[in-house]
Design an enzyme around this catalytic site. Structure first.
Site, PDB file in Angstrom:
ATOM      1  CE  LYS A 275      -3.970  -1.652   2.734  1.00  0.00           C
ATOM      2  NZ  LYS A 275      -5.004  -1.837   1.641  1.00  0.00           N
ATOM      3  NE  ARG A 349     -10.907  -9.711  -1.998  1.00  0.00           N
ATOM      4  CZ  ARG A 349     -11.340  -8.991  -2.940  1.00  0.00           C
ATOM      5  NH1 ARG A 349     -11.386  -9.359  -4.129  1.00  0.00           N
ATOM      6  NH2 ARG A 349     -11.236  -7.620  -2.585  1.00  0.00           N
TER       7      ARG A 349
HETATM    8  N1  BES Z   1      -8.085  -3.589   4.321  1.00  0.00           N
HETATM    9  C1  BES Z   1      -8.191  -3.525   3.065  1.00  0.00           C
HETATM   10  C2  BES Z   1      -9.427  -2.408   2.895  1.00  0.00           C
HETATM   11  C3  BES Z   1      -9.494  -1.235   3.406  1.00  0.00           C
HETATM   12  C4  BES Z   1      -9.428   0.027   2.903  1.00  0.00           C
HETATM   13  C5  BES Z   1     -10.238  -1.260   4.704  1.00  0.00           C
HETATM   14  C6  BES Z   1      -9.668   1.283   3.475  1.00  0.00           C
HETATM   15  C7  BES Z   1     -10.362  -0.001   5.485  1.00  0.00           C
HETATM   16  C8  BES Z   1      -9.944   1.171   4.579  1.00  0.00           C
HETATM   17  C9  BES Z   1      -8.278  -4.684   2.037  1.00  0.00           C
HETATM   18  O1  BES Z   1      -7.497  -5.610   2.726  1.00  0.00           O
HETATM   19  C10 BES Z   1      -7.760  -4.117   0.650  1.00  0.00           C
HETATM   20  O2  BES Z   1      -6.882  -3.507   0.787  1.00  0.00           O
HETATM   21  N2  BES Z   1      -8.554  -4.316  -0.267  1.00  0.00           N
HETATM   22  C11 BES Z   1      -8.348  -3.770  -1.623  1.00  0.00           C
HETATM   23  C12 BES Z   1      -8.700  -4.920  -2.507  1.00  0.00           C
HETATM   24  C13 BES Z   1      -8.203  -4.415  -4.026  1.00  0.00           C
HETATM   25  C14 BES Z   1      -6.740  -4.915  -3.894  1.00  0.00           C
HETATM   26  C15 BES Z   1      -8.869  -5.625  -4.824  1.00  0.00           C
HETATM   27  C16 BES Z   1      -8.888  -2.254  -1.662  1.00  0.00           C
HETATM   28  O3  BES Z   1     -10.129  -2.217  -1.228  1.00  0.00           O
HETATM   29  O4  BES Z   1      -8.205  -1.397  -2.509  1.00  0.00           O
HETATM   30 MN    MN Z   2      -5.512  -5.278   1.903  1.00  0.00          MN
END
Ligand code: BES
Ligand code: MN
Ligand code: ZN
Length: 504
Positions: A275, A349
């Protein structure tokens, strides 16, 4: 758990002291008992109101220090015109009041009466809940307190109400539920160097004190079960993953349990698909789903809910070390289905896939509800007001929507269908675990659905509501504890025998 503000219920006739809280409306009228209590001070209030241009509007308050003719040191007059009779209104009102009381105050007397009469026991109990939730602070790691940082947990609140013993009785279960909310918030607020999977599992094991059976699966146990999806996420961290299964058997022996499953990513760096740095510290809250399940199990056990309930949480840390999972890897889930890893940041997931399958197979529940801070896309869709609801079951969806309205923890149902499911087709494995950018919350839900084995199921995407949400009347901390009150209500209304009928 942080110390709680002390709340008691006393007769309406109790003499004022400390901070006195009373309610008024837009005509600046008071209820009969309040009027009597204020006595001569009523005139002072009128003059102060005119000077401060206080009109008794909802959400506004007038503060008088050392008011002449009153025993109290501080008088707080709060406007309540807009609140209807709903308990949620009174919970919010309790929170609002707590926000107006000085944190250094000690003795507080709140007169639970409005111009149109005394509040009901349920309304007074709702106010108490709101007060407690708003008074919550997470300051465990502050060694130097600034002025105004005094703990609101030192508050002694007496709520003066027409029927004090009925109010006390109404509040008893709510107090256990508020404890559950506090447990969930504490877990979400804890820093990730302290709260990694093993430590989280230990804290969940504290539920044994309230009679919950707690089983902890370590890496060896999970390997034996074939939880390759969860273990693939966990493998990039020096901290091993854990799955914790909590059981509360308050229902009839042999009755199928209801089940709650939580995403417990103790820290989400994104893994190899790392990230960006901005706000990454917030990803300590990526275990809010698991935190909610622990808080909920506490609430159910402490209030001795007449239900058999299972809570299951998948705990991992998503890190990018030399052993971390790569995009392109193919893992085999406990269900036997193979998964092509596309983006290692879609780790939640994968964790849920194995825990959902485990619960479906070993507990055979009436239904499963999972909670997960699963996608950023749900924030784009619903902001921080609603959690996204995805489900294969209309009845369960309706029950959740109603419980959401009743607790002001609302959910909004999102679509699912084969056209979305198709987006997970993979060239190399049974499926890939992410779809295209658009509709990201929906494809995530479609992925989860492949692991519920036909069980009635609902998925709540709480990325917008459980962590880093804007402050509200009843929460000013990073973790909101979202979901505890919602799911407690779902159980109470529909899965504890004849109880719901009694309420109506
Ligand atoms: N934990 C994150 C989602 C999230 C984002 C929670 C902002 C709280 C605040 C999750 O694991 C994630 O990174 N999701 C990705 C999925 C994508 C890579 C398909 C996302 O939402 O960008
Ligand atoms: Mn994530
Ligand atoms: Zn995540």
């Amino acid at each position: 758990m942080s110390a709680a503000v002390k709340i008691g219920f006393v007769p309406l006739s109790t003499a004022p002291r400390g901070t006195l809280v009373v309610f008024t409306d837009e005509t600046l009228k008071f209820g009969p008992r309040t009027q009597k209590l204020l006595g001569q001070a009523a005139d002072t209030v009128k003059r102060a109101a005119a000077t401060a241009r206080f009109k008794g509007k909802s959400r506004s308050a007038l503060e008088l220090l050392a008011p002449t003719g009153l025993e109290a040191d501080c008088l707080l007059v709060v406007g309540t015109a807009a609140e209807k009779g709903q308990p949620t209104d009174f919970t919010r009102l309790g929170g609002l009041v707590a926000g107006k009381i000085k944190s250094g105050a000690e003795d507080i007397l709140l007169v639970a009466e409005r111009p149109d009469g005394a509040m009901t026991p349920a309304q007074a109990a709702a106010i108490a809940t709101g007060l407690r939730l708003r008074a919550y602070k997470f300051d465990r790691y502050k060694t130097k307190k600034k002025d105004g940082d005094e703990a609101s947990s030192a508050w002694q609140v007496s709520i003066a109400v027409a029927d004090a013993s009925a109010a006390k009785k109404a509040y008893e279960p709510l107090d256990h539920v508020a404890d559950g909310v506090v447990i969930a918030r504490d877990l979400v607020n804890e820093p990730p160097n302290i709260l990694y999977p093993e430590e989280f599992a230990k804290r969940a094991a504290n539920l044994r004190k309230v009679g919950v059976e707690v089983e902890i699966l370590d890496r060896k146990a999970m390997t034996k079960l074939g939880m390759g999806a969860l273990l693939g996420v966990a493998q990039g961290s020096v901290h091993e993953g854990r799955t914790v299964i909590m059981r509360w058997n308050g229902g009839k022996k042999g009755d199928k349990p209801v089940a709650f499953v939580g995403k417990g990513v103790c820290f989400d760096t994104g893994g190899i698909s790392i990230k960006p740095a901005a706000s990454m510290e917030e990803m300590k809250g990526d275990m809010a789903g698991a935190a909610c399940v622990v808080g909920l199990m506490h609430a159910l056990a402490a209030r001795k809910a007449k239900v058999n309930a299972v809570g299951a949480i998948g705990l991992v840390e998503n890190m990018p070390d030399g052993n971390a999972q790569r995009p392109g890897d193919i893992v085999t889930s406990m269900s036997g289905q193979t998964i092509e890893i596309i983006n290692t940041d879609a780790e939640g997931r994968l964790v849920l896939a194995d825990v959902l399958w485990y619960v479906a197979k070993t507990c055979k529940p009436k239904f499963m509800v999972d909670l997960a801070t699963l996608t950023g896309a749900i924030l784009v869709s619903l902001g921080s007001e609603y959690a996204g609801l995805f489900s294969n079951d209309d009845k369960l969806s309706k029950q959740l929507i109603e419980a959401g309205q009743a607790t002001a923890e609302p959910v909004w149902r999102m679509p699912m269908g084969p056209e979305f499911d198709k987006l997970l087709d993979s060239k190399f494995a049974d499926m890939k675990h992410t779809g295209p950018r658009y509709g990201g919350s929906i494809t995530a839900a479609q992925f989860l659905q492949r692991f519920v084995d036909g069980t009635p199921w609902a998925h709540l995407d709480i990325a917008g509501t459980a962590m880093a949400a804007p402050p509200t009347d009843i929460n000013t901390s990073f973790g909101s504890g979202y979901g505890v009150r919602l799911l407690n209500r779902l159980v109470e209304d529909h899965y504890e025998g004849g109880k719901a009928a009694k309420r109506k």
